[in-house]
Design a protein around this motif. Structure first.
Motif, PDB file in Angstrom:
ATOM      1  N   HIS A  35     -27.356 -64.987   9.192  1.00 55.38           N
ATOM      2  CA  HIS A  35     -28.295 -65.184  10.294  1.00 55.38           C
ATOM      3  C   HIS A  35     -28.395 -63.903  11.120  1.00 55.38           C
ATOM      4  O   HIS A  35     -27.383 -63.339  11.529  1.00 55.38           O
ATOM      5  N   PHE A  36     -29.611 -63.433  11.343  1.00 57.32           N
ATOM      6  CA  PHE A  36     -29.813 -62.218  12.138  1.00 57.32           C
ATOM      7  C   PHE A  36     -30.348 -62.593  13.511  1.00 57.32           C
ATOM      8  O   PHE A  36     -31.447 -63.133  13.635  1.00 57.32           O
ATOM      9  N   ASN A  37     -29.510 -62.315  14.526  1.00 55.23           N
ATOM     10  CA  ASN A  37     -29.913 -62.649  15.897  1.00 55.23           C
ATOM     11  C   ASN A  37     -31.073 -61.756  16.335  1.00 55.23           C
ATOM     12  O   ASN A  37     -31.149 -60.594  15.954  1.00 55.23           O
ATOM     13  N   ASN A  38     -31.933 -62.323  17.140  1.00 53.31           N
ATOM     14  CA  ASN A  38     -33.101 -61.624  17.712  1.00 53.31           C
ATOM     15  C   ASN A  38     -34.111 -61.157  16.673  1.00 53.31           C
ATOM     16  O   ASN A  38     -34.896 -60.256  16.934  1.00 53.31           O
ATOM     17  N   HIS A  39     -34.045 -61.739  15.482  1.00 56.99           N
ATOM     18  CA  HIS A  39     -35.056 -61.387  14.469  1.00 56.99           C
ATOM     19  C   HIS A  39     -36.371 -62.093  14.822  1.00 56.99           C
ATOM     20  O   HIS A  39     -36.368 -63.256  15.212  1.00 56.99           O
ATOM     21  N   PRO A  40     -37.517 -61.380  14.722  1.00 54.91           N
ATOM     22  CA  PRO A  40     -38.784 -61.987  15.158  1.00 54.91           C
ATOM     23  C   PRO A  40     -39.260 -63.141  14.276  1.00 54.91           C
ATOM     24  O   PRO A  40     -40.005 -64.005  14.751  1.00 54.91           O
ATOM     25  N   ASP A  41     -38.861 -63.180  13.006  1.00 59.03           N
ATOM     26  CA  ASP A  41     -39.461 -64.163  12.095  1.00 59.03           C
ATOM     27  C   ASP A  41     -38.503 -64.440  10.947  1.00 59.03           C
ATOM     28  O   ASP A  41     -38.778 -64.104   9.806  1.00 59.03           O
ATOM     29  N   ILE A  90     -22.433 -56.285   5.248  1.00 56.59           N
ATOM     30  CA  ILE A  90     -23.813 -55.803   5.258  1.00 56.59           C
ATOM     31  C   ILE A  90     -23.751 -54.281   5.196  1.00 56.59           C
ATOM     32  O   ILE A  90     -22.945 -53.656   5.890  1.00 56.59           O
ATOM     33  N   VAL A  91     -24.552 -53.714   4.334  1.00 56.53           N
ATOM     34  CA  VAL A  91     -24.545 -52.265   4.141  1.00 56.53           C
ATOM     35  C   VAL A  91     -25.898 -51.708   4.580  1.00 56.53           C
ATOM     36  O   VAL A  91     -26.942 -52.188   4.135  1.00 56.53           O
ATOM     37  N   TYR A  92     -25.846 -50.722   5.456  1.00 55.34           N
ATOM     38  CA  TYR A  92     -27.074 -50.086   5.938  1.00 55.34           C
ATOM     39  C   TYR A  92     -27.143 -48.676   5.377  1.00 55.34           C
ATOM     40  O   TYR A  92     -26.199 -47.899   5.544  1.00 55.34           O
ATOM     41  N   ASN A  93     -28.222 -48.337   4.723  1.00 55.10           N
ATOM     42  CA  ASN A  93     -28.413 -46.964   4.229  1.00 55.10           C
ATOM     43  C   ASN A  93     -29.463 -46.274   5.083  1.00 55.10           C
ATOM     44  O   ASN A  93     -30.621 -46.668   5.076  1.00 55.10           O
ATOM     45  N   LEU A  94     -29.003 -45.260   5.800  1.00 54.97           N
ATOM     46  CA  LEU A  94     -29.914 -44.569   6.710  1.00 54.97           C
ATOM     47  C   LEU A  94     -30.308 -43.208   6.141  1.00 54.97           C
ATOM     48  O   LEU A  94     -29.541 -42.583   5.427  1.00 54.97           O
ATOM     49  N   LYS A 128     -19.457 -68.381   9.138  1.00 56.84           N
ATOM     50  CA  LYS A 128     -20.651 -68.431   9.988  1.00 56.84           C
ATOM     51  C   LYS A 128     -21.241 -67.025  10.076  1.00 56.84           C
ATOM     52  O   LYS A 128     -21.118 -66.353  11.097  1.00 56.84           O
ATOM     53  N   PRO A 129     -21.844 -66.545   8.998  1.00 56.65           N
ATOM     54  CA  PRO A 129     -22.305 -65.147   8.985  1.00 56.65           C
ATOM     55  C   PRO A 129     -23.493 -64.916   9.903  1.00 56.65           C
ATOM     56  O   PRO A 129     -24.535 -65.551   9.761  1.00 56.65           O
ATOM     57  N   SER A 130     -23.284 -64.023  10.852  1.00 56.34           N
ATOM     58  CA  SER A 130     -24.420 -63.669  11.720  1.00 56.34           C
ATOM     59  C   SER A 130     -24.275 -62.215  12.137  1.00 56.34           C
ATOM     60  O   SER A 130     -23.187 -61.651  12.112  1.00 56.34           O
ATOM     61  N   MET A 131     -25.380 -61.613  12.485  1.00 51.75           N
ATOM     62  CA  MET A 131     -25.408 -60.175  12.777  1.00 51.75           C
ATOM     63  C   MET A 131     -26.587 -59.920  13.699  1.00 51.75           C
ATOM     64  O   MET A 131     -27.589 -60.639  13.639  1.00 51.75           O
ATOM     65  N   ASP A 132     -26.457 -58.879  14.529  1.00 51.56           N
ATOM     66  CA  ASP A 132     -27.602 -58.522  15.379  1.00 51.56           C
ATOM     67  C   ASP A 132     -28.665 -57.842  14.539  1.00 51.56           C
ATOM     68  O   ASP A 132     -28.366 -56.975  13.731  1.00 51.56           O
ATOM     69  N   SER A 133     -29.898 -58.241  14.729  1.00 53.59           N
ATOM     70  CA  SER A 133     -30.993 -57.640  13.971  1.00 53.59           C
ATOM     71  C   SER A 133     -31.249 -56.209  14.437  1.00 53.59           C
ATOM     72  O   SER A 133     -31.112 -55.893  15.619  1.00 53.59           O
ATOM     73  N   VAL A 134     -31.572 -55.349  13.467  1.00 52.72           N
ATOM     74  CA  VAL A 134     -31.959 -53.978  13.844  1.00 52.72           C
ATOM     75  C   VAL A 134     -33.468 -53.783  13.658  1.00 52.72           C
ATOM     76  O   VAL A 134     -33.964 -52.675  13.611  1.00 52.72           O
ATOM     77  N   SER A 135     -34.196 -54.898  13.541  1.00 55.37           N
ATOM     78  CA  SER A 135     -35.641 -54.792  13.302  1.00 55.37           C
ATOM     79  C   SER A 135     -36.391 -54.231  14.511  1.00 55.37           C
ATOM     80  O   SER A 135     -37.534 -53.799  14.381  1.00 55.37           O
ATOM     81  N   ASP A 136     -35.726 -54.226  15.695  1.00 54.44           N
ATOM     82  CA  ASP A 136     -36.386 -53.603  16.851  1.00 54.44           C
ATOM     83  C   ASP A 136     -36.273 -52.087  16.772  1.00 54.44           C
ATOM     84  O   ASP A 136     -37.024 -51.372  17.429  1.00 54.44           O
ATOM     85  N   ILE A 137     -35.325 -51.563  15.975  1.00 59.38           N
ATOM     86  CA  ILE A 137     -35.181 -50.110  15.811  1.00 59.38           C
ATOM     87  C   ILE A 137     -36.022 -49.628  14.628  1.00 59.38           C
ATOM     88  O   ILE A 137     -36.798 -48.689  14.743  1.00 59.38           O
ATOM     89  N   HIS A 174     -25.437 -52.544  16.487  1.00 54.15           N
ATOM     90  CA  HIS A 174     -26.775 -52.320  17.028  1.00 54.15           C
ATOM     91  C   HIS A 174     -26.800 -51.094  17.941  1.00 54.15           C
ATOM     92  O   HIS A 174     -27.699 -50.259  17.852  1.00 54.15           O
ATOM     93  N   GLN A 175     -25.758 -50.951  18.769  1.00 55.87           N
ATOM     94  CA  GLN A 175     -25.687 -49.800  19.679  1.00 55.87           C
ATOM     95  C   GLN A 175     -25.537 -48.496  18.889  1.00 55.87           C
ATOM     96  O   GLN A 175     -26.172 -47.488  19.217  1.00 55.87           O
ATOM     97  N   VAL A 176     -24.711 -48.538  17.851  1.00 59.13           N
ATOM     98  CA  VAL A 176     -24.508 -47.336  17.011  1.00 59.13           C
ATOM     99  C   VAL A 176     -25.825 -46.932  16.362  1.00 59.13           C
ATOM    100  O   VAL A 176     -26.198 -45.752  16.349  1.00 59.13           O
ATOM    101  N   CYS A 177     -26.546 -47.926  15.823  1.00 59.82           N
ATOM    102  CA  CYS A 177     -27.836 -47.630  15.200  1.00 59.82           C
ATOM    103  C   CYS A 177     -28.796 -47.021  16.202  1.00 59.82           C
ATOM    104  O   CYS A 177     -29.549 -46.111  15.874  1.00 59.82           O
TER     105      CYS A 177
END
Lengths: 165, 180
Positions: free
Chosen positions: A122-128, A72-76, A95-104, A38-41
């Protein structure tokens, strides 16, 4: 900005974030530590030399029960700089979980819902965070390697049969 | 014009008193198969063929087939495309909202039996006849407009053989009861 420069930029901010790189992927990929993604993004999005303003795609990969990992693969993509970059993250399969980047990137909202729908990540801090393609009451995550489809859905048999009943 | 002249021409034509003699079944069936209004909805690529069947090149209008936007006004449901389990509930709901008499045309391989998704399509209903009764199956992937028209003609044939006064299903039921 070149791939190497992007790598240096990330390393100057978070020295331990990059675990490696994958030159076989197109565009070249950086393998990022899951906790620092999340910080890198954030810096890739905010830095004026990179300015990755678009998340083109977010995909999940299941490596199977033997390896015990998911990816998880992110294409920027940066529209003003015409830059491509791929980020890869390995996470624990049990227990797959990851921080959501939906705020970015707002796009990540539905992409992450899809990954949750089909892989159960599971994406932490995801709004919905709820299923996006399959019905609410579907059982299991179909794109996992060990997925076994349910026998019936709403009293209708799922498997095909010769007599079709 | 004098009265004699008029009578020489065969009398005044007022349009009154025209009588056509027909069987009630024939009349009802004629009305039904001449205005088969399909529900205007599509599920996948078959829907594109359905649209083009309604275009001027194939002209569904000439059979009195006009797509309706409400199930309350529709007589025929064309299941044009892949039916997912999520959609199956909705297809069933739409079918239940249609008024009797109602008919179903299953268009294309997906709606017939699951099509290319028959083996690995965990999300695809393997034939819409698992959810609603189907009158005519149109094969093809997708079927050409001609094939869909063929399906409609087949349905016309089916409606032609129906009888309101002597419903076959009911007669069969009574027969079975008498045998017991």
């Amino acid at each position: 900005m070149k791939f190497e420069q992007i790598k240096e930029l990330i390393q100057s901010e978070y020295s331990d974030a990059i675990l490696g790189e994958d030159e076989n992927s197109s565009p070249n990929a950086l393998i990022i530590k899951a906790e620092s993604l999340h910080q890198v993004c954030e810096i890739l999005h905010a830095n004026e030399n990179t300015y990755f303003d678009q998340l083109s795609c977010l995909s999940g990969i299941d490596n199977g029960a033997e390896t015990g990992t998911m990816e998880i693969v992110y294409n920027l993509y940066s529209i003003p700089h015409n830059l491509h970059l791929m980020l890869k993250v390995k996470i624990d399969r049990s227990k797959p979980s990851m921080d959501s980047v939906s705020d970015i990137w707002k796009t990540a909202d539905w992409h992450e819902r899809e990954a949750f729908d089909l892989y159960g990540i599971h994406f932490n801090n995801h709004p919905d965070l709820r299923r996006i393609l399959l019905p609410e009451d579907w059982e299991g995550f179909p794109l996992r390697k060990d997925y076994v489809e349910q026998e019936k859905y709403h009293d209708v048999i799922i498997k095909w049969k010769m007599d079709n009943n | 014009m004098s009265e004699t002249e008029i009578s020489q021409l065969g009398g005044l034509k007022t349009g009154e008193g025209g009588i056509i003699v027909s069987k009630l079944d024939d009349l009802l069936n004629w009305a039904r198969f001449s205005s088969m209004w399909p529900l205007g909805f599509g599920l996948a690529c078959c829907a594109i063929e359905f649209f083009s069947t309604a275009s001027s090149a194939y002209d569904l209008d000439r059979f009195g087939i006009i797509p309706r936007n409400s199930p309350r006004q529709a007589d025929v449901m064309i299941v044009s495309g892949t039916v997912t389990f999520k959609m199956a509930d909705r297809v069933k709901r739409l079918y239940e909202q249609m008024a009797e008499p109602k008919y179903v045309i299953s268009m294309g391989s997906c709606a017939n039996c699951g099509g290319p998704y028959w083996e690995h399509g965990y999300h695809v209903l393997k034939g819409v006849d698992r959810v609603i009764p189907v009158d005519v199956y149109v094969p093809g992937c997708p079927p050409r407009p001609e094939a869909l028209i063929g399906g409609f003609l087949k349905l016309q044939e089916k409606i032609r053989s129906e009888s309101v006064l002597r419903p076959k299903a009911l007669e069969k039921l009574v027969e079975e009861k008498n045998e017991v």
